[in-house]
Design an enzyme around this catalytic site. Structure first.
Site, PDB file in Angstrom:
ATOM      1  N   SER A  90      20.703  32.486  45.517  1.00 41.27           N
ATOM      2  CA  SER A  90      21.721  33.500  45.806  1.00 41.27           C
ATOM      3  C   SER A  90      23.092  32.870  45.632  1.00 41.27           C
ATOM      4  CB  SER A  90      21.584  34.020  47.238  1.00 41.27           C
ATOM      5  OG  SER A  90      22.701  34.817  47.617  1.00 41.27           O
ATOM      6  N   TYR A  95      20.528  32.869  55.898  1.00 37.69           N
ATOM      7  CA  TYR A  95      20.185  33.193  54.512  1.00 37.69           C
ATOM      8  C   TYR A  95      20.899  32.237  53.550  1.00 37.69           C
ATOM      9  CZ  TYR A  95      19.644  35.993  50.245  1.00 37.69           C
ATOM     10  OH  TYR A  95      19.350  36.426  48.980  1.00 37.69           O
TER      11      TYR A  95
END
Length: 260
Positions: free
Chosen positions: A140, A153
């Site tokens: 990401s 995350y």
């Protein structure tokens, strides 16, 4: 252009929906056979139904190292040697750090970091023995730029990126390439879960325009990615067209991070 994957065998985790499903479809379009895995069977079985000659569905919990090893062993015994592995399985549990629960931090790392380790280790040792192979981890852009409310995350994805680079360094001399693709906002269920209830068009516009209150930039290209955009990058890095690329982190975010 063809990626030249005819007859190659790929393992894809998190393949039941979103980016994982798009990666499976893109690999099949390029002639690959795919072992599509997910924690639940529904999504991957639907993929296998649409591509009966190219996709085999298998349930897999990537947090279970023994289960991963058993699946990779069984796959190589029954379907042939794995040429490609794509780590897509991931979860997102958002909260400010002072409110983040221990179990959410642990669960996020168990899937997003430990899962990448389990799968990559199992396939890398076999690829290295054969002197060929390609491993791609979907991370990401949050791994490279701080995001409010997404500490677990972002940190887990950063761990996955650096792990994949370290693995790539270790196995480069044995013919195995390891790269990461780091998407920005992509139109998936995970993205929609971050949106407030109501008008999806308005929520998408807020993502594209950015949010100064949370120090979040907009998307210069003016659109949210489609899962196929990410899948195309994965297929490129997995293919021989990227034969001289390893330990690379390819951002596919429409310029959102300004490559900070």
């Amino acid at each position: 252009m063809s990626a030249g994957l005819d007859g190659r065998l790929a393992l894809v985790t998190g393949a039941g929906r979103g980016i994982g499903a798009a990666v499976v479809s893109a690999l099949v379009e390029q002639g690959a056979r795919v072992v599509a895995t997910d924690l639940t069977a529904d999504g991957v079985e639907a993929l296998a139904g649409r591509h009966p000659d190219h996709v085999v569905a298998r349930p897999l919990d990537v947090t279970d190292a023994a289960a991963v090893e058993a699946l990779v062993e069984a796959t190589e015994r029954t379907d042939g040697p794995l040429d490609i592995a794509v780590n897509v399985a991931g979860i997102l549990r958002g909260a400010d750090v002072v409110e983040l629960r221990d179990e959410d931090w642990s669960a996020t790392f168990a899937v997003n970091a430990d899962g990448v380790f389990h799968v990559s280790r199992a396939v890398a040792r076999r690829m290295a023995d054969r002197g060929r192979g390609s491993i791609v981890t979907v991370a990401s852009n949050a791994a490279g730029v701080p995001r409010a409310g997404l500490s677990a995350y972002a940190a887990s994805k950063a761990a996955a990126v650096m792990f994949t680079k370290c693995l790539g360094l270790e196995v480069a001399g044995r013919g195995v390439r390891c790269n990461t693709v780091s998407p920005g906002s992509t139109l998936t269920d995970m993205q929609r879960a971050l949106w407030t209830a109501g008008d999806e068009t308005a929520s998408a516009r807020r993502v594209i325009e950015g949010d100064p209150a949370t120090y979040r930039t907009g998307i210069p290209l003016g659109r949210i990615a489609d899962p196929a955009d990410i899948a195309d990058a994965v297929v490129f890095l997995a293919s021989d067209r990227a034969r001289h690329i390893t330990m690379h982190d390819l951002y596919v975010d429409g310029g959102a991070t300004l490559r900070a």
